[in-house]
Scaffold this active site. Structure first.
Site, PDB file in Angstrom:
ATOM      1  CG  HIS A   1      -6.908 -11.695   4.447  1.00  0.00           C
ATOM      2  ND1 HIS A   1      -6.183 -11.132   3.410  1.00  0.00           N
ATOM      3  CD2 HIS A   1      -6.849 -10.795   5.463  1.00  0.00           C
ATOM      4  CE1 HIS A   1      -5.737  -9.948   3.780  1.00  0.00           C
ATOM      5  NE2 HIS A   1      -6.115  -9.726   5.021  1.00  0.00           N
TER       6      HIS A   1
ATOM      7  CE  LYS B   1      -3.921  -2.106   2.426  1.00  0.00           C
ATOM      8  NZ  LYS B   1      -4.798  -2.048   3.620  1.00  0.00           N
TER       9      LYS B   1
END
Length: 290
Positions: free
Chosen positions: A245, A174
């Site tokens: 995840h 990110k």
């Protein structure tokens, strides 16, 4: 009252460019609030000005008693607070009755993880064949678990991001932050096998640089990765629901359980705030208590 509600919804759409689904959620939540006021005879005047903090608090307590998740109650109360902020800012009400109203605390759901034995069963599921697809899947699953990468990060990996010789990959995450993630000797061998014996049979365009490819020779998608994991979880006969995840959560929990420092795990996961990483210590504590 209805006119001001509609004006508020138009304001949200114009000012914040909210999606139709978000606007619909606001409309539903505020409609529920209006119904509560009507059902309990708390707004006989039909004016927002007559709604005080006591009535707002009563609504909050009422919502807490309903069979809603804490996150849903918090969202509904937030919608009411946003609406009254709008009314006050536009001088429709002289005082904002929600100023001192506390939003309900949302209970954080602890992430679901696999045991070490379940992880091993999942990671070994593709090893029964030596096809290019299975070599890819074996490398893919091991990469996910050994580094704790996010799904988007894994499918976005390029060949040049992986340094096999030094057993480290450069993960673009990110905000253009690149993390250096080490991997062990076992993962290195699996990756080498895939790059040398699997990927050449999947690639269609010699200029394609994506590490993990689908059957069309293109970069694997998030959806494609999800289907791969789902299939192998079923093959491994795992009773726990597994998502992409889940391996990231398992990586973090197992790292901490093996004695890794919290800050180290935070760095590996790419969390901006350590509070996000701390949830895995709660998981460790809850499992110990059990």
């Amino acid at each position: 009252m209805e006119e001001q509600l509609l004006a508020f919804l138009k304001f949200l759409q114009k000012e914040y460019n909210y999606s139709s689904n978000t606007i619909a959620a606001y409309k539903n939540d505020l409609g529920q609030f209006v119904s509560y006021l009507q059902d309990h005879n708390l707004n006989s005047t039909g004016q927002w000005q007559s709604i005080n903090s006591e009535r707002i608090n009563a609504y909050v307590e009422y919502m807490k008693e309903q069979p809603y998740a804490s996150s849903s109650v918090a969202r509904k109360v937030a919608a009411v607070k946003s609406f009254f902020n709008y009314l006050h800012a536009n001088q429709i009400v002289q005082e904002n009755p929600t100023t001192n109203i506390d939003s309900p605390k949302v209970k954080k759901r602890l992430p679901k993880t696999l045991s070490s034995e379940e992880v091993e069963r999942l990671l070994q599921a593709p090893a029964n064949k030596k096809s290019p697809k299975n070599l890819r899947d074996l490398a893919l699953l091991n990469m996910l678990y050994s580094t704790g990468m996010r799904v988007t990060e894994v499918v976005s990996l390029r060949l040049e991001d992986v340094d096999l010789e030094n057993q480290v990959l450069y993960c673009p995450g990110k905000d253009d932050q690149v993390r250096e993630l080490p991997f062990n000797e076992y993962t290195k061998k699996i990756l080498e096998n895939y790059v040398e014996e699997g990927r050449p049979f999947l690639v269609k365009d010699k200029d394609e640089t994506a590490m993990f490819l689908n059957h069309r020779g293109q970069q694997l998608t998030r959806q494609g990765l999800w289907l791969i994991i789902k299939a192998y979880a079923k093959q491994a006969e795992l009773s726990v629901a597994v998502t992409p995840h889940t391996l990231r959560h398992s990586f973090a929990a197992h790292k901490l359980n093996d004695g890794s420092d919290l800050q180290e795990v935070q760095k590996l996961l790419g969390h901006a705030n350590i509070s996000t990483t701390q949830i895995y210590t709660q998981l460790e504590e809850s499992e110990t208590a059990e």
